[in-house]
Design an enzyme around this catalytic site. Structure first.
Site, PDB file in Angstrom:
ATOM      1  N   SER A   1      11.576 -12.278  -4.542  1.00 33.70           N
ATOM      2  CA  SER A   1      12.862 -11.932  -5.153  1.00 33.70           C
ATOM      3  C   SER A   1      14.002 -12.516  -4.333  1.00 33.70           C
ATOM      4  O   SER A   1      13.813 -12.961  -3.204  1.00 33.70           O
ATOM      5  CB  SER A   1      13.019 -10.408  -5.250  1.00 33.70           C
ATOM      6  OG  SER A   1      13.507  -9.876  -4.028  1.00 33.70           O
TER       7      SER A   1
ATOM      8  N   ILE B   1      13.908 -11.013 -17.788  1.00 30.66           N
ATOM      9  CA  ILE B   1      14.073 -10.236 -19.005  1.00 30.66           C
ATOM     10  C   ILE B   1      15.369 -10.640 -19.686  1.00 30.66           C
ATOM     11  O   ILE B   1      16.346 -11.029 -19.030  1.00 30.66           O
ATOM     12  CB  ILE B   1      14.056  -8.715 -18.743  1.00 30.66           C
ATOM     13  CG1 ILE B   1      15.118  -8.314 -17.726  1.00 30.66           C
ATOM     14  CG2 ILE B   1      12.683  -8.264 -18.297  1.00 30.66           C
ATOM     15  CD1 ILE B   1      15.237  -6.811 -17.578  1.00 30.66           C
TER      16      ILE B   1
ATOM     17  N   ASP C   1      -3.855  -8.979   8.402  1.00 34.29           N
ATOM     18  CA  ASP C   1      -2.689  -8.722   9.249  1.00 34.29           C
ATOM     19  C   ASP C   1      -2.709  -7.295   9.791  1.00 34.29           C
ATOM     20  O   ASP C   1      -2.077  -7.008  10.808  1.00 34.29           O
ATOM     21  CB  ASP C   1      -1.386  -8.999   8.492  1.00 34.29           C
ATOM     22  CG  ASP C   1      -1.266  -8.220   7.197  1.00 34.29           C
ATOM     23  OD1 ASP C   1      -2.297  -7.771   6.660  1.00 34.29           O
ATOM     24  OD2 ASP C   1      -0.137  -8.060   6.696  1.00 34.29           O
TER      25      ASP C   1
ATOM     26  N   ARG D   1      -4.697   1.156  -1.318  1.00 33.41           N
ATOM     27  CA  ARG D   1      -4.603  -0.278  -1.065  1.00 33.41           C
ATOM     28  C   ARG D   1      -4.357  -1.089  -2.318  1.00 33.41           C
ATOM     29  O   ARG D   1      -5.045  -0.919  -3.329  1.00 33.41           O
ATOM     30  CB  ARG D   1      -5.892  -0.784  -0.393  1.00 33.41           C
ATOM     31  CG  ARG D   1      -5.800  -2.237   0.050  1.00 33.41           C
ATOM     32  CD  ARG D   1      -7.103  -2.748   0.616  1.00 33.41           C
ATOM     33  NE  ARG D   1      -6.927  -4.097   1.156  1.00 33.41           N
ATOM     34  CZ  ARG D   1      -7.910  -4.975   1.313  1.00 33.41           C
ATOM     35  NH1 ARG D   1      -9.143  -4.638   0.998  1.00 33.41           N
ATOM     36  NH2 ARG D   1      -7.673  -6.180   1.807  1.00 33.41           N
ATOM     37  N   LEU D   2      -3.359  -1.979  -2.236  1.00 30.39           N
ATOM     38  CA  LEU D   2      -3.184  -3.073  -3.178  1.00 30.39           C
ATOM     39  C   LEU D   2      -3.639  -4.322  -2.442  1.00 30.39           C
ATOM     40  O   LEU D   2      -2.972  -4.789  -1.519  1.00 30.39           O
ATOM     41  CB  LEU D   2      -1.729  -3.195  -3.624  1.00 30.39           C
ATOM     42  CG  LEU D   2      -1.407  -4.356  -4.576  1.00 30.39           C
ATOM     43  CD1 LEU D   2      -2.138  -4.178  -5.896  1.00 30.39           C
ATOM     44  CD2 LEU D   2       0.099  -4.454  -4.820  1.00 30.39           C
TER      45      LEU D   2
ATOM     46  N   ASN E   1       1.488  -0.276   5.657  1.00 31.17           N
ATOM     47  CA  ASN E   1       2.020  -0.738   4.376  1.00 31.17           C
ATOM     48  C   ASN E   1       2.908  -1.938   4.658  1.00 31.17           C
ATOM     49  O   ASN E   1       3.880  -1.823   5.400  1.00 31.17           O
ATOM     50  CB  ASN E   1       2.830   0.387   3.714  1.00 31.17           C
ATOM     51  CG  ASN E   1       3.614  -0.085   2.497  1.00 31.17           C
ATOM     52  OD1 ASN E   1       3.220  -1.018   1.813  1.00 31.17           O
ATOM     53  ND2 ASN E   1       4.731   0.566   2.234  1.00 31.17           N
ATOM     54  N   GLY E   2       2.578  -3.095   4.073  1.00 32.91           N
ATOM     55  CA  GLY E   2       3.459  -4.236   4.256  1.00 32.91           C
ATOM     56  C   GLY E   2       2.727  -5.546   4.425  1.00 32.91           C
ATOM     57  O   GLY E   2       1.545  -5.676   4.103  1.00 32.91           O
ATOM     58  N   GLU E   3       3.451  -6.528   4.941  1.00 34.16           N
ATOM     59  CA  GLU E   3       2.893  -7.840   5.244  1.00 34.16           C
ATOM     60  C   GLU E   3       3.528  -8.346   6.545  1.00 34.16           C
ATOM     61  O   GLU E   3       4.750  -8.343   6.681  1.00 34.16           O
ATOM     62  CB  GLU E   3       3.211  -8.859   4.137  1.00 34.16           C
ATOM     63  CG  GLU E   3       2.712  -8.500   2.753  1.00 34.16           C
ATOM     64  CD  GLU E   3       1.205  -8.625   2.590  1.00 34.16           C
ATOM     65  OE1 GLU E   3       0.550  -9.109   3.537  1.00 34.16           O
ATOM     66  OE2 GLU E   3       0.697  -8.239   1.523  1.00 34.16           O
TER      67      GLU E   3
ATOM     68  N   CYS F   1       0.815  -1.201   0.000  1.00 34.25           N
ATOM     69  CA  CYS F   1       0.000   0.000   0.000  1.00 34.25           C
ATOM     70  C   CYS F   1       0.858   1.264   0.000  1.00 34.25           C
ATOM     71  O   CYS F   1       2.083   1.208   0.066  1.00 34.25           O
ATOM     72  CB  CYS F   1      -0.896   0.033   1.242  1.00 34.25           C
ATOM     73  SG  CYS F   1      -1.869  -1.467   1.464  1.00 34.25           S
TER      74      CYS F   1
END
Length: 631
Positions: A363, A291, A100, A50-51, A75-77, A2
């Site tokens: 990642s 890529i 969460d 929000r995402l 913002n986060g997890e 977010c």
């Protein structure tokens, strides 16, 4: 994932300007295109973009407790939120969502400022407690998620995920910080806690801040640090087995999502190891993306394809033109302050590709800092062994003189490029390492800046950043110390900033299992020789992955994302370089020695010297200035 913003009146309960709050929030629309809302009460305002990833139907923010006396914008997890939810319910707390986010509210009620010590994940949040009249900010231990804040002259305390939200406020002082400029031209970014502006700050990784109503700007407090506490009696075999199990667990807890999930796959050790773990934990094929470059000198896609084939991933590749320099101005918009890592270009493109398939991507970032994977660690340790054999009274004058007089031979084979090594050997470990990673040396920055600007610095030098961290380091082992310095500077300031902005530009959430704080703590306790063994970096990691990845993935020379800057500046960007570096914008600042800028451009474009990294750094600074003038 977010974007968050907040405003607190520290002088009372003045009405919050809702139009201003919405403008702040809208600057970060890209971070959360799914939903957006604001919350306002006397003296307090929150905004959130929000995402949607977890509890899509009920996880809207800002979110409060039962009576609304505690509100959070986050913002986060938090990956251990289910365990914490159960623990908090057992302590009597009532939950209305399965998100969460709500864990933060009840954890604050139960544990106060210590709540952050219970969270495992990546996070940046602002929490308002009306009863206590405090605003509480926190940022995760490694700095995966960003947090900016400022105290405005009128007594309003403000915070946001990106600097652009603060910059949208008319009341934010926009005076450029000379120390931040000195830092930028050494590191290529502005290290925490500074920003390019005197009037704004970053909350450093592993820090929290408690801002009280009626009080001046609070001092942040550290709640975590990398321990580097050596494990007793651990053999290489033990370490290999435990590393695999710990990595698998760090990956597993990052697979929770209600949206499509996948991974970046570059073909390097770190991303390949993450994909290998994901494949063993997933019922179906892992979504992977990479890529390819038209110029084979920069292309690693064949190695990514090898890993994808081994694990049967649903692999997607897009080829981009190596001459992808059209993003220069886009990058200035993304990063808000001068930022000079040119690998931001391919990072932007791989995030763009990933978002076509997934909303969440894992990642391999952090492996090099954790496990001593950079070649510069090997060079630094070799230099340090020489330092240990020659007394400082002899070493400093000998190598200092050689460094001053030896020519800068960019064009020569590496064996003849000894100037930097001589200069590093005349210094101690910290100064030698700083010298090795600097984009522009102390001597070059002296030539770059005008006498007036050097006077404005009042003796400040960019090495002060590393000196301050070294003074607080929990280790005196040479290799561990320079890893620690990177974890405090390069990792949050460059790597994680690059990935956050590039991914959020495409509304993509990126999770980084190699920076799980429990994994980082454990790896930090391994003997240094398990990380850098002779000339082999990530030694224990590579050994542990031999049953999972082929040797030509594990033991090939590290390449990484790169772009052909030197050729660009002599070819298609030749005129852009001249107009930017020799034009009116840099000249008007009074910061730069115009004769030296001209010398750099002429020598680079004639082929006599390679000034590609300094020129890129200047181009990005000039792009920032143009954006400033348009604001």
């Amino acid at each position: 994932m977010c974007g968050i913003v907040g405003i607190l009146d520290t002088r009372g309960k003045r009405e919050i300007d809702q139009d201003q709050l919405r403008r702040m929030n809208d600057t970060q629309h890209h971070r959360g295109p799914d939903e957006g809302d604001i919350y306002v009460e006397p003296g307090v305002g929150f905004g959130h973009r929000r995402l949607s990833v977890i509890d899509i139907s009920l996880g809207q923010q800002p979110l409060g407790n039962e009576d609304g006396s505690v509100m959070v914008c986050y913002n986060g997890e938090i990956y251990n939120y289910r365990e914490l939810t159960a623990e908090l319910k057992a302590l009597g707390h009532t939950f209305k969502t399965k998100s969460d986010t709500e864990v933060i509210v009840h954890a604050w009620e139960e544990w106060g400022e210590q709540c952050v010590e219970h969270f495992r994940g990546m996070f940046a949040f602002g929490l308002w407690d009306r009863n206590k009249q405090v605003m509480f900010l926190a940022r995760d231990r490694m700095g995966v998620k960003p947090m900016y804040y400022a105290m405005l002259p009128d007594g309003f305390f403000v915070f946001s995920s990106e600097l652009k939200a603060l910059r949208s406020l008319n009341g934010l002082p926009r005076e450029i910080d000379p120390q931040a400029v000195e830092d930028y031209f050494a590191y290529g970014y502005v290290p925490e806690p500074k920003t390019i502006y005197k009037g704004a700050l970053k909350l450093s990784p592993g820090f929290r801040l408690l801002q009280k109503v009626g009080a001046p700007l609070a001092e942040p407090q550290q709640f975590w640090d990398v321990p580097f506490k050596r494990h007793a009696g651990m053999t290489l075999g033990d370490a290999e087995g435990e590393l695999v199990e710990r990595l698998r667990e760090a990956v597993k807890i990052r697979l929770v999502a209600e949206v499509p999930l996948g991974a970046f796959l570059s073909g390097g050790v770190d991303s390949s190891a993450v994909v290998a773990m994901m494949a063993g934990l997933s019922d179906g094929p892992v979504n992977t993306c990479s890529i390819a470059f038209k110029d084979k000198a920069f292309d690693e896609s064949a190695y990514a394809a090898q890993v994808a084939q081994k694990y049967g991933t649903d692999h997607h590749v897009e080829t981009v033109d190596t001459d992808d320099y059209g993003l220069l101005d886009t990058l200035a918009d993304l990063y808000d302050e001068p930022y000079a890592d040119s690998s931001a270009i391919p990072t932007y493109r791989v995030c763009e590709l990933a978002r076509k398939r997934v909303t969440v991507a894992l990642s391999g970032d952090g492996g090099d800092e954790n496990l001593a994977g950079y070649r510069r660690y090997r060079y630094a340790m070799a230099e340090n062994r020489v330092r240990g054999r020659i007394p400082i009274g002899l070493r400093k004058p000998l190598f200092g003189t050689l460094g001053r007089w030896y020519p800068k031979a960019d064009w020569a084979p590496r064996v003849f490029r000894a100037k930097t090594t001589f200069e590093a050997l005349s210094r101690d470990l910290v100064e030698g390492y700083f010298h090795g990673v600097s984009i522009m040396s102390d001597q070059m920055r002296q030539q770059l800046f005008t006498p007036k600007f050097r006077a404005d610095l009042q003796g400040y030098r960019a090495i002060n950043v590393m000196r301050a961290h070294a003074d607080q380091a929990p280790t005196d082992d040479p290799l561990s110390l320079i890893q620690y310095l990177d974890m405090k500077t390069y990792l949050p300031g460059d790597i994680l900033t690059k990935v956050d902005r590039a991914s959020m530009a495409h509304a993509l959430e990126v999770r980084v299992p190699l920076l799980d704080h429990k994994l980082v703590e454990w790896i930090s306790g391994l003997p240094p020789e398990m990380k850098l063994n002779g000339s082999e970096g990530k030694y224990v990691f590579k050994k542990s992955m031999e049953n999972y990845l082929p040797n030509d993935i594990l033991y090939r020379r590290k390449q990484g994302f790169a772009v052909p800057l030197a050729a660009w500046f002599r070819g298609p960007l030749r005129e852009r370089v001249r107009s930017s570096l020799l034009g009116p914008n840099l000249a008007a600042t009074g910061i730069f020695n115009q004769a030296y800028l001209n010398e750099m451009v002429e020598q680079h474009q004639s082929g006599r010297r390679d000034y590609s990294a300094p020129i890129w750094t200047l181009l990005m600074f000039e792009a920032f200035l143009r954006k400033e003038m348009q604001a």
